[in-house]
Design a protein around this motif. Structure first.
Motif: not given
Length: 287
Positions: A9-21, A93-95
């Protein structure tokens, strides 16, 4: 033997990243208010930060983390005398867990902080100078096949841990913050009109100069600009729910459809009609 399948039962799935720093900001630094249609997370690695999200204001210290939901108007300023070190990342994210994270602020436990420390170690091992250019930590998405999934696994592990054992923080309740929240609530209640600054000031029982100061402090923009962004935020939601461009323009009190379309494109970078055409696509709105 009969084998029984246990569905994950997938609760959250990150589909894309835009920034990380990560970044260090000096005392008094103010990040101007902005909004976009993806999630953003700010983690306080060191120091103290005042963060606002829509009408809510939080005074955060080391170990605190805040989620800004899509289309949320948010800003921050550094309040500690020695500045602050922040980790900031944004994503889609989805879920079902995504809705639960909305408007949440957490005080991270030692194990939850360790998840972030392990993630940063993973990143630093693969890039010697991540601060040399913006989003350098995301560039290996294009060159290392397993990199993106390993990175988002850390982030998803953190979010799942917060859902299971997260300590939620409360918004600040100082007199200034409560006045600002009252003013924002008034704007939302009058989203179809054009309430004036004197009208808002009277409703909040404060001077016009006082109400302007609150928006400058907690929103980083003037009241009329803030109201416009609230209207655009509402317009996106209405268009995505199937409303017509002309119907949205009228419902939000714009003088004409053409004026609404110009304002919408100026604030988001796309026309309202193109958003409606790509209703179920991942069009990124930034401002």
């Amino acid at each position: 033997m009969v084998w029984v399948a246990y569905s994950v039962k997938e609760q959250i799935r990150i589909t894309d990243m835009y920034t990380l720093f990560t970044a260090h900001y000096e005392c008094g630094y103010e990040f101007p208010g902005e909004t976009h249609n993806f999630w953003e997370c700010v983690y306080i690695m060191k120091g103290e930060v005042c963060v606002s999200g829509d009408g809510r204001v939080y005074n955060l210290a080391q170990g605190s983390l805040i989620f800004h939901k899509p289309l949320e108007l948010h800003k921050f300023f550094i309040s500690s005398k020695n500045g602050a070190d922040l980790l900031i990342f944004s994503f889609s994210a989805e879920g079902p867990l995504t809705l639960w994270l909305a408007e949440k602020v957490f005080d991270l436990s030692a194990p939850q902080q360790q998840i972030i420390a392990d993630m940063l170690s993973f990143l630093q091992e693969r890039l010697d100078s991540p601060s040399a250019r913006a989003n350098a930590w995301l560039e290996p998405f294009h060159t290392i096949p397993v990199y993106s999934q390993m990175l988002v696994t850390y982030l998803q592990q953190l979010m799942l841990s917060l859902a299971e054992k997260g300590t939620v923080s409360s918004a600040a309740t100082t007199p200034d913050v409560l006045l600002f929240r009252r003013a924002v609530n008034y704007l939302n209640s009058n989203i179809s009109g054009q309430p004036s600054i004197p009208e808002i000031a009277r409703f909040c029982h404060v001077s016009e100069a006082g109400i302007k100061r609150l928006f400058d402090k907690y929103a980083g923009i003037g009241i009329h600009k803030y109201l416009l962004r609230l209207k655009i935020k509402t317009a996106v939601e209405l268009l995505q729910s199937g409303e017509s461009v002309s119907g949205v323009a009228g419902k939000l009190g714009f003088n004409s459809q053409s004026y609404f379309s110009r304002a919408f494109k100026r604030e988001t970078g796309i026309s309202p009609s193109s958003l409606k055409r790509t209703e179920h696509e991942d069009t990124v709105l930034t401002k």
